[in-house]
Design a protein around this motif. Structure first.
Motif, short mmCIF file in Angstrom:
data_model
loop_
_atom_site.label_atom_id
_atom_site.label_comp_id
_atom_site.label_asym_id
_atom_site.label_seq_id
_atom_site.Cartn_x
_atom_site.Cartn_y
_atom_site.Cartn_z
N SER A 75 20.77 -16.25 25.52
CA SER A 75 21.68 -15.55 26.44
C SER A 75 22.19 -16.52 27.50
O SER A 75 23.39 -16.50 27.85
N GLU A 79 26.05 -17.28 28.03
CA GLU A 79 26.70 -17.01 29.33
C GLU A 79 27.37 -18.29 29.85
O GLU A 79 28.49 -18.25 30.36
N LYS A 83 30.67 -18.11 24.93
CA LYS A 83 30.74 -17.75 23.50
C LYS A 83 29.82 -18.68 22.72
O LYS A 83 29.34 -19.70 23.26
N ARG A 124 19.97 -11.97 16.61
CA ARG A 124 20.17 -10.79 17.48
C ARG A 124 20.66 -11.22 18.86
O ARG A 124 21.59 -10.64 19.41
N PRO A 128 26.16 -11.00 20.52
CA PRO A 128 27.18 -10.69 21.54
C PRO A 128 28.10 -11.88 21.82
O PRO A 128 29.28 -11.69 22.14
N LYS A 131 30.47 -12.74 18.76
CA LYS A 131 31.63 -11.82 18.76
C LYS A 131 32.79 -12.41 19.56
O LYS A 131 33.94 -12.07 19.35
N LYS A 132 32.47 -13.30 20.52
CA LYS A 132 33.52 -13.93 21.34
C LYS A 132 33.95 -15.27 20.76
O LYS A 132 34.81 -15.95 21.31
N TYR A 178 33.12 -7.67 12.52
CA TYR A 178 33.49 -8.53 13.67
C TYR A 178 34.05 -9.88 13.19
O TYR A 178 34.20 -10.80 14.00
#
Ligand code: NAD
Length: 254
Positions: A75, A79, A83, A124, A128, A131-132, A178
């Motif tokens: 993460s 961040e 991406k 996992r 997120p 996806k970017k 996606y």
């Protein structure tokens, strides 16, 4: 090939062996490469070596089998860069050699954790940020062992890599909407520290392995890295749920 600008690749277990070769190759292709590992001294040296080659690289030390550490670090990376374009789930290994009858539950969990849980945890956490990404993809590592059950004592390694084979297809289905592609490589016998123990203790056995390879030699880490570089590239934009064998014909079982 023209240089890729602004793409971010995260490579687990990248302080040596195939993972480092992948980091170097993707770095030369223009990616910013994020190396993970558990041997911090090697990780920092690896980043220095890449920097000397003009590659932008960073090292994140964390244990890929630790759910919380993986989530926190991936993460943080996502961040920081906004991406992730490629997640290379390279970390893995034999872990333990034991016949099933004698295998402890802790040994079982260790090997499954290293090869299979690690893929779940890292994927996992990265989804997120993938996806970017742009033509984002995940690369997993399976093995001939997933098909043939492996040699004596490595059955649990085979089992865990069988799981990697399945999670590759399952993730590909889950993430297709996606446009995130998920593929696997299946290296044959590649000359890396993975085989250090047998190379040191039974050099004649190590030397004989090439006889079961159609091309008559073992593979080099760079030969896996080249295929990984292809699979994450735009040239592979219509390839998902696939496994590519990189074994010089070893899978034919000559
Ligand atoms: P290697 O042992 O040289 O490298 C594995 C890397 O993973 C090391 O850098 C190690 O420090 C790191 N690692 C180990 N435990 C970790 C943890 N808990 N957290 C983070 N990093 C950790 O092995 P390799 O040959 O480079 O293998 C890379 C991948 O290829 C593995 O998934 C392996 O199963 C697969 N593979 C290798 C071969 C082969 O013949 N070398 C064959 C088939 C599949």
């Amino acid at each position: 090939m023209s240089k890729i600008e602004g793409k971010i690749a995260v490579i687990t277990g990248a302080t040596g062996g195939i993972g480092f070769a992948v980091a170097k190759r993707l770095g030369k292709d223009g990616y910013t490469v994020i190396l993970n590992g558990i041997e911090d001294d090697k990780g920092l040296k690896a980043v220095e070596e890449l920097a000397a080659d003009g590659i932008t690289a960073e090292y994140y030390g964390f244990d890929i089998t630790n759910d919380e550490e993986v989530t926190k670090n991936i993460s943080e990376i996502g961040e920081k860069y906004g991406k992730i374009d490629a997640l290379i789930n390279n970390a893995g290994g034999i872990g333990v050699r034991a016949r099933f009858e004698e295998m402890t539950t802790a040994e079982y969990k260790f090997v499954m954790g290293l090869n299979l849980d690690s893929v779940f945890f890292a994927s996992r956490a990265a989804i997120p940020f993938l996806k970017k990404g742009e033509n984002a993809s995940i690369i997993n590592y399976t093995s001939n062992a997933a098909w043939n059950g492996a040699g004596p004592g490595a059955g649990i390694y085979a089992t865990s890599k069988g799981g990697v084979q399945s999670i590759t297809r399952a993730l590909a289905k889950d993430l297709a909407e996606y446009n995130i592609r998920v593929n696997a490589v299946s290296p044959g016998t590649i000359d890396t520290p993975f085989h250090a123990q047998i190379k040191a203790t039974k050099p004649e056995v190590f030397a004989s392995w090439k006889n079961s390879v159609l091309l008559g030699r073992l593979g080099e880490p760079e030969e896996v890295a080249g295929v990984v570089a292809f699979l994450v590239s735009d040239d592979a934009s219509f390839i998902t749920a696939e496994t590519i064998q990189i074994g010089g014909g070893q899978a034919l079982g000559i």
